[in-house]
Write a protein that holds these residues in place. Structure first.
Motif, PDB file in Angstrom:
ATOM      1  N   ARG A 105       0.833  -1.195   0.000  1.00 12.82           N
ATOM      2  CA  ARG A 105       0.000   0.000   0.000  1.00 12.82           C
ATOM      3  C   ARG A 105       0.875   1.254   0.000  1.00 12.82           C
ATOM      4  O   ARG A 105       1.980   1.284   0.552  1.00 12.82           O
ATOM      5  N   ARG A 106       0.364   2.313  -0.604  1.00 12.43           N
ATOM      6  CA  ARG A 106       1.120   3.564  -0.730  1.00 12.43           C
ATOM      7  C   ARG A 106       1.435   4.172   0.638  1.00 12.43           C
ATOM      8  O   ARG A 106       2.505   4.762   0.840  1.00 12.43           O
ATOM      9  N   GLY A 107       0.530   4.059   1.582  1.00 14.11           N
ATOM     10  CA  GLY A 107       0.759   4.652   2.894  1.00 14.11           C
ATOM     11  C   GLY A 107       1.534   3.770   3.851  1.00 14.11           C
ATOM     12  O   GLY A 107       1.761   4.158   5.000  1.00 14.11           O
ATOM     13  N   SER A 108       1.956   2.580   3.410  1.00 16.92           N
ATOM     14  CA  SER A 108       2.694   1.660   4.276  1.00 16.92           C
ATOM     15  C   SER A 108       4.194   1.947   4.208  1.00 16.92           C
ATOM     16  O   SER A 108       4.677   2.623   3.295  1.00 16.92           O
ATOM     17  N   TYR A 109       4.923   1.402   5.178  1.00 12.49           N
ATOM     18  CA  TYR A 109       6.378   1.534   5.166  1.00 12.49           C
ATOM     19  C   TYR A 109       6.988   0.458   6.057  1.00 12.49           C
ATOM     20  O   TYR A 109       6.354  -0.050   6.982  1.00 12.49           O
ATOM     21  N   ASN A 110       8.241   0.108   5.753  1.00 14.33           N
ATOM     22  CA  ASN A 110       8.951  -0.917   6.523  1.00 14.33           C
ATOM     23  C   ASN A 110       9.431  -0.384   7.867  1.00 14.33           C
ATOM     24  O   ASN A 110       9.585  -1.140   8.827  1.00 14.33           O
ATOM     25  N   MET A 111       9.722   0.890   7.916  1.00 14.61           N
ATOM     26  CA  MET A 111      10.028   1.589   9.167  1.00 14.61           C
ATOM     27  C   MET A 111       9.626   3.040   8.969  1.00 14.61           C
ATOM     28  O   MET A 111       9.596   3.528   7.841  1.00 14.61           O
ATOM     29  N   ASP A 112       9.288   3.713  10.064  1.00 19.09           N
ATOM     30  CA  ASP A 112       8.982   5.132   9.897  1.00 19.09           C
ATOM     31  C   ASP A 112      10.292   5.906   9.781  1.00 19.09           C
ATOM     32  O   ASP A 112      11.381   5.327   9.801  1.00 19.09           O
ATOM     33  N   ASP A 113      10.223   7.201   9.654  1.00 17.91           N
ATOM     34  CA  ASP A 113      11.420   8.000   9.395  1.00 17.91           C
ATOM     35  C   ASP A 113      12.199   8.326  10.656  1.00 17.91           C
ATOM     36  O   ASP A 113      13.116   9.156  10.628  1.00 17.91           O
ATOM     37  N   GLU A 114      11.845   7.663  11.766  1.00 17.57           N
ATOM     38  CA  GLU A 114      12.662   7.680  12.973  1.00 17.57           C
ATOM     39  C   GLU A 114      13.236   6.297  13.251  1.00 17.57           C
ATOM     40  O   GLU A 114      13.836   6.073  14.302  1.00 17.57           O
ATOM     41  N   GLY A 115      13.011   5.366  12.311  1.00 17.72           N
ATOM     42  CA  GLY A 115      13.544   4.019  12.452  1.00 17.72           C
ATOM     43  C   GLY A 115      12.655   3.056  13.207  1.00 17.72           C
ATOM     44  O   GLY A 115      13.039   1.904  13.440  1.00 17.72           O
ATOM     45  N   ASN A 116      11.440   3.474  13.591  1.00 18.03           N
ATOM     46  CA  ASN A 116      10.535   2.614  14.351  1.00 18.03           C
ATOM     47  C   ASN A 116       9.734   1.698  13.436  1.00 18.03           C
ATOM     48  O   ASN A 116       9.414   2.057  12.301  1.00 18.03           O
TER      49      ASN A 116
END
Length: 512
Positions: A333-344
């Motif tokens: 999904r476009r709004g998904s991510y493997n980690m957020d931009d703080e590494g969480n």
């Protein structure tokens, strides 16, 4: 940092060589392709930062008494092709890479970034970020623990590795399908954009996490005219996907859908203003949920007390039919991510459960400032290395109910069916929103009938959720091309709804 960088470097160089050979670089300035090829000699995702240099940057960042420091590294390679008037009109390729360094002390944030990877330049960047603390530090380094983020979105073929001829053919096929749908189609514009991104986050807690991800979208905008009226339709699809995605959601489908939307509302009558029963379609209509309710659940607004949801955890804020979820873990999904931009790591968060407010969306800073009862929910996101992370939504949607779509529509004697939305505005402080409906129809005696134009939905977010009287069982996310803006930053997001009935909704009328 890892052995797999060699594969990414090869992908980057082969891709740029393909550009030079096939002519994708037609939209570039003279010599730009050769410059890009030269840049490709530095491995993609193989930035010249080793663990020792990262540790030194963190030490310098903490040297003036900061409470927390973070190094964020980003390397993105992307390409974009656009179609208009039956031809590929432009094609571009670009690379963006840089380092952002953040220092926190209480509510104060020191942030500096650099696209120069020379160690001396990065050390100056760390020194600049450290100045916010304004004292002398005594931080003891914590050993960094390198790891890769868990990949959530498997792909078969990166679009960067797909020959340009195939990408151009997709745009041309989309164009042909849209024009062939109806003779009243007079213009088709298309765009295919994709990017691959490497990220690294290291901080003074000992975290050192890397991630690689891709993003793509293919979209069409179609203009139709019957000689008296002119209407526009739009559709697109994408996400964190490979080129195999468009074997299923074909360019032809995207073109026809946009054309159908443009043609369907030709000859539409003016909407009647006033309070009405409104039915929102599934999928795209989730943008109303995202804007009118979702932003009010982001932690920065609640920490500052500027949201209508501030201090209301555990209270009823919506109809008991409403369960609102934000889920960054959905594959591809476009709004998904493997980690957020703080590494969480990303999470699935139930924000409103059967009408009761259960939580907010947190980044690190706002969780820390709101007290020990709160922690990051993996929603610290940023547009690029040039920006600080702030709490943002991922894929935000309303959970399904029991009735069918047909049940919901049949329950309405007189009302408005909203199929597609355009722009909108929301005031977080008071929850007031205004949304333009780009495709809408009358509901008469339980059936969808004539198209209408000029419809706008006006209301207050929490009040709208209180007036939800039916939620269908056909929950669906948008097709994957959404982008959200906040505080000057744009990030990819997803939205979603089942078919929903809203009573006593104010419908405004804007003359076309």
């Amino acid at each position: 940092m890892t052995d797999s960088h060699a594969a990414w470097a090869l992908s980057r160089r082969e891709f740029l060589q393909t550009l030079a050979v096939t002519g994708l670089a037609a939209g570039l300035a003279p010599g730009a392709t050769l410059q890009a090829l030269a840049a490709a000699e530095t491995p993609f995702g193989g930035l010249p930062l080793d663990a020792a240099l990262i540790g030194k940057l963190l030490s310098v960042a903490m040297s003036r008494g900061g409470e927390f420091a973070e190094v964020y590294v980003e390397d993105t390679l992307g390409a974009d092709a656009a179609l208009d008037e039956d031809k590929i009109r432009s094609a571009t390729v670009g690379a963006s890479r840089g380092v952002g360094i953040r220092v926190l002390k209480g509510i104060k944030i020191g942030y500096a970034y650099s696209d120069d990877f020379a160690p001396e330049a990065l050390l100056r960047t760390a020194e600049t970020a450290a100045l916010i603390a304004g004292g002398q530090g005594s931080w003891r380094p914590v050993p960094l623990q390198p790891e890769m983020a868990r990949p959530l979105s498997p792909i078969v073929l990166n679009l960067n590795d797909t020959p340009f001829e195939k990408r151009a053919a997709a745009l041309l096929a989309m164009n042909a399908a849209a024009r062939g749908f109806d003779r009243r189609v007079i213009q088709v514009m298309g765009r295919l954009a994709h990017a691959a991104t490497y990220r690294l986050v290291a901080n003074t807690d000992g975290l050192l996490r890397e991630d690689r991800d891709v993003m793509a979208r293919l979209s069409a905008m179609v203009v139709s005219s019957d000689g008296k009226d002119r209407r526009t339709g739009f559709y697109g699809a994408g996400g964190r996907i490979g080129s195999e995605f468009y074997d299923r959601v074909t360019p032809e489908f995207i073109g026809r859908y946009a054309a159908e939307s443009a043609v369907a509302t030709l000859g539409a009558i003016d909407v009647k203003a006033g309070e009405q029963t409104v039915v929102l379609s599934n999928g795209w209509s989730g943008v109303l949920l995202h804007e009118a309710i979702g932003h009010g659940l982001e932690a920065d607004f609640n920490r500052k007390g500027t949201s209508l949801y501030s201090g209301r955890l555990g209270q009823k804020v919506a109809s008991e039919l409403c369960t609102v979820i934000d889920d960054a873990t959905l594959p591809n999904r476009r709004g998904s991510y493997n980690m957020d931009d703080e590494g969480n790591e990303p999470q699935r968060k139930v924000l409103i459960e059967k009408g009761v407010l259960r939580g907010y969306l947190f980044d690190r800073l706002n969780a820390q400032l709101m007290g020990a009862d709160f922690a990051s929910t993996g929603n610290g996101r940023r547009e690029s290395f040039r920006h600080i992370p702030i709490p943002r939504m991922s894929n935000t949607f309303l959970a399904p109910g029991a009735p069918t779509k047909e049940d919901v529509i049949a329950s309405v004697k007189q009302g408005l069916y909203c199929k597609m939305f355009a722009g909108g505005q929301v005031d977080i402080a008071n929850g007031q929103f205004v949304f333009e409906v780009s495709e809408a129809y009358l509901i008469e005696n339980g059936k969808i009938t004539a198209p209408v134009k000029g419809a706008m939905l006006v209301g207050i977010g929490p009040k709208a959720l209180e007036n939800v009287t039916l939620v269908a069982n056909d929950a669906e996310l948008d097709p994957g091309i959404g982008t959200c803006g906040k505080d000057g930053q744009s990030v990819p997001v997803g939205v979603g709804l089942p078919h929903v009935r809203l009573d006593n909704m104010t419908v405004g009328a804007a003359k076309a």
